[in-house]
Motif scaffolding. Structure first.
Motif, PDB file in Angstrom:
ATOM      1  N   HIS A  34     -13.008  -3.390   0.507  1.00 21.79           N
ATOM      2  CA  HIS A  34     -11.984  -2.836   1.397  1.00 21.79           C
ATOM      3  C   HIS A  34     -12.255  -1.349   1.652  1.00 21.79           C
ATOM      4  O   HIS A  34     -12.084  -0.877   2.783  1.00 21.79           O
ATOM      5  N   ASN A  37      -6.623  10.169  -1.746  1.00 23.10           N
ATOM      6  CA  ASN A  37      -5.210   9.850  -1.504  1.00 23.10           C
ATOM      7  C   ASN A  37      -5.044   8.873  -0.345  1.00 23.10           C
ATOM      8  O   ASN A  37      -4.217   7.969  -0.397  1.00 23.10           O
ATOM      9  N   ASP A  38      -5.843   9.051   0.720  1.00 18.27           N
ATOM     10  CA  ASP A  38      -5.800   8.101   1.845  1.00 18.27           C
ATOM     11  C   ASP A  38      -6.143   6.692   1.364  1.00 18.27           C
ATOM     12  O   ASP A  38      -5.450   5.723   1.682  1.00 18.27           O
ATOM     13  N   LYS A  92      -6.094   5.448  -1.722  1.00 20.50           N
ATOM     14  CA  LYS A  92      -5.081   4.914  -2.653  1.00 20.50           C
ATOM     15  C   LYS A  92      -3.863   4.412  -1.886  1.00 20.50           C
ATOM     16  O   LYS A  92      -3.330   3.347  -2.188  1.00 20.50           O
ATOM     17  N   LYS A  93      -3.451   5.175  -0.879  1.00 17.29           N
ATOM     18  CA  LYS A  93      -2.272   4.801  -0.093  1.00 17.29           C
ATOM     19  C   LYS A  93      -2.514   3.509   0.687  1.00 17.29           C
ATOM     20  O   LYS A  93      -1.703   2.592   0.665  1.00 17.29           O
ATOM     21  N   HIS A  94      -3.660   3.426   1.372  1.00 18.93           N
ATOM     22  CA  HIS A  94      -3.940   2.264   2.215  1.00 18.93           C
ATOM     23  C   HIS A  94      -4.237   1.002   1.405  1.00 18.93           C
ATOM     24  O   HIS A  94      -4.019  -0.109   1.886  1.00 18.93           O
ATOM     25  N   LEU A  95      -4.754   1.187   0.204  1.00 17.36           N
ATOM     26  CA  LEU A  95      -5.143   0.030  -0.603  1.00 17.36           C
ATOM     27  C   LEU A  95      -4.160  -0.266  -1.736  1.00 17.36           C
ATOM     28  O   LEU A  95      -4.336  -1.255  -2.440  1.00 17.36           O
ATOM     29  N   SER A  96      -3.179   0.600  -1.901  1.00 18.74           N
ATOM     30  CA  SER A  96      -2.173   0.434  -2.969  1.00 18.74           C
ATOM     31  C   SER A  96      -2.830   0.254  -4.340  1.00 18.74           C
ATOM     32  O   SER A  96      -2.582  -0.728  -5.033  1.00 18.74           O
ATOM     33  N   VAL A  97      -3.684   1.218  -4.685  1.00 18.45           N
ATOM     34  CA  VAL A  97      -4.365   1.184  -5.979  1.00 18.45           C
ATOM     35  C   VAL A  97      -4.093   2.475  -6.735  1.00 18.45           C
ATOM     36  O   VAL A  97      -3.738   3.492  -6.140  1.00 18.45           O
ATOM     37  N   SER A  98      -4.301   2.433  -8.037  1.00 20.48           N
ATOM     38  CA  SER A  98      -4.134   3.618  -8.870  1.00 20.48           C
ATOM     39  C   SER A  98      -5.389   4.486  -8.778  1.00 20.48           C
ATOM     40  O   SER A  98      -6.431   4.046  -8.280  1.00 20.48           O
ATOM     41  N   GLU A 143      -8.135   2.739 -10.739  1.00 15.78           N
ATOM     42  CA  GLU A 143      -8.695   1.601 -10.003  1.00 15.78           C
ATOM     43  C   GLU A 143      -9.586   2.072  -8.852  1.00 15.78           C
ATOM     44  O   GLU A 143     -10.650   1.506  -8.609  1.00 15.78           O
TER      45      GLU A 143
END
Length: 183
Positions: free
Chosen positions: A17, A32-33, A35-41, A44
Motif C-alpha cells: 500500500h 505522518n501522511d 500513517k494517516k492514510h494507512l491507519s498504522v502505528s 508498523e
C-alpha cells in the motif's frame, strides 16, 4: 522476537500500500501522511518501510527519504543508462548558479552582498531568479543593517532536489585557502 506469519503478511500488505501511494503521489509523502492514510502505528510503518526497501532492493527502484518525506526513485546504478537514453532530461546547472547555491547552503542566512563577497563577482539577478523559480531558495527575514537586505535560505525543495533530508548531509566544505596556497 520473530514476527508471526500473520504479522509478516500484514506488513507485506502495508508495504504494498505504501508503494502504491508513493507511485501515485506527485510529491514525497511524510511518515505522518502514510500513517494517516494507512491507519498504522509508527512502529508498523517503520517495519513496513523496511519490508518495502528489502523488496525494492531486488529491483530497479529504491525508497528514498528526503526533507519532504518518502519517494520512490530509480536506483543510482541506472543513472548512466538514463543519461544516455534521455539526454534531454539532463538539466545543466551553470557554475555561477551552483556557486551561488553553495554559498547560500553552507553559509545561510546570507545576503546578496555576502554572496558577492564570497564569490568575488557581482551576482546576476538572473541567477537568483532561477533559484527562486526552482523553489530552492527563499527570503526569510532581513539583516539588521543599513538597507535591511533580505536574508536568503535554502528550502525543503532544495533538499529534495539534491536527495538530502537536512543540511548536515552536505559534503564537508573544502579548505579553499589551503587549495589557493598550494597553487
Amino acid at each position: 522476537m520473530p514476527l508471526s506469519t500473520d504479522e509478516q503478511q500484514y506488513l507485506e500488505e502495508v508495504s504494498k500500500h505504501i508503494e502504491v501511494l508513493l507511485h501515485a503521489s506527485e510529491a514525497p509523502l511524510t511518515a505522518n501522511d502514510l500513517k494517516k492514510h494507512l491507519s498504522v502505528s509508527t512502529k508498523e510503518l517503520e517495519q513496513a518501510l523496511n519490508v518495502l526497501q528489502a523488496r525494492l532492493d531486488l529491483g530497479v527502484l529504491s525508497l528514498h527519504k528526503t526533507a519532504s518525506g518518502y519517494r520512490l526513485q530509480i536506483s543510482d546504478t541506472y543513472s548512466p543508462l538514463i543519461q544516455r537514453t534521455f539526454p534531454q532530461r539532463q538539466e545543466h546547472l551553470g557554475q555561477a548558479l551552483l556557486e551561488t547555491l553553495s554559498v547560500i547552503a553552507y553559509k545561510q542566512p546570507v545576503t546578496r552582498s555576502d554572496i558577492e563577497h564570497v564569490r568575488g563577482v557581482t551576482l546576476s539577478s538572473n541567477i537568483l531568479r532561477q533559484l527562486f523559480d526552482k523553489g530552492w531558495i527563499m527570503e526569510k527575514g532581513h539583516k539588521d543593517t543599513l538597507g535591511r537586505p533580505a536574508l536568503l535560505h535554502t528550502t525543503a525543495q532544495f533538499l529534495d532536489a539534491f536527495g538530502l533530508t537536512n543540511l548536515s548531509e552536505l559534503p564537508p566544505m573544502p579548505d579553499i585557502e589551503g587549495i589557493r596556497a598550494m597553487s
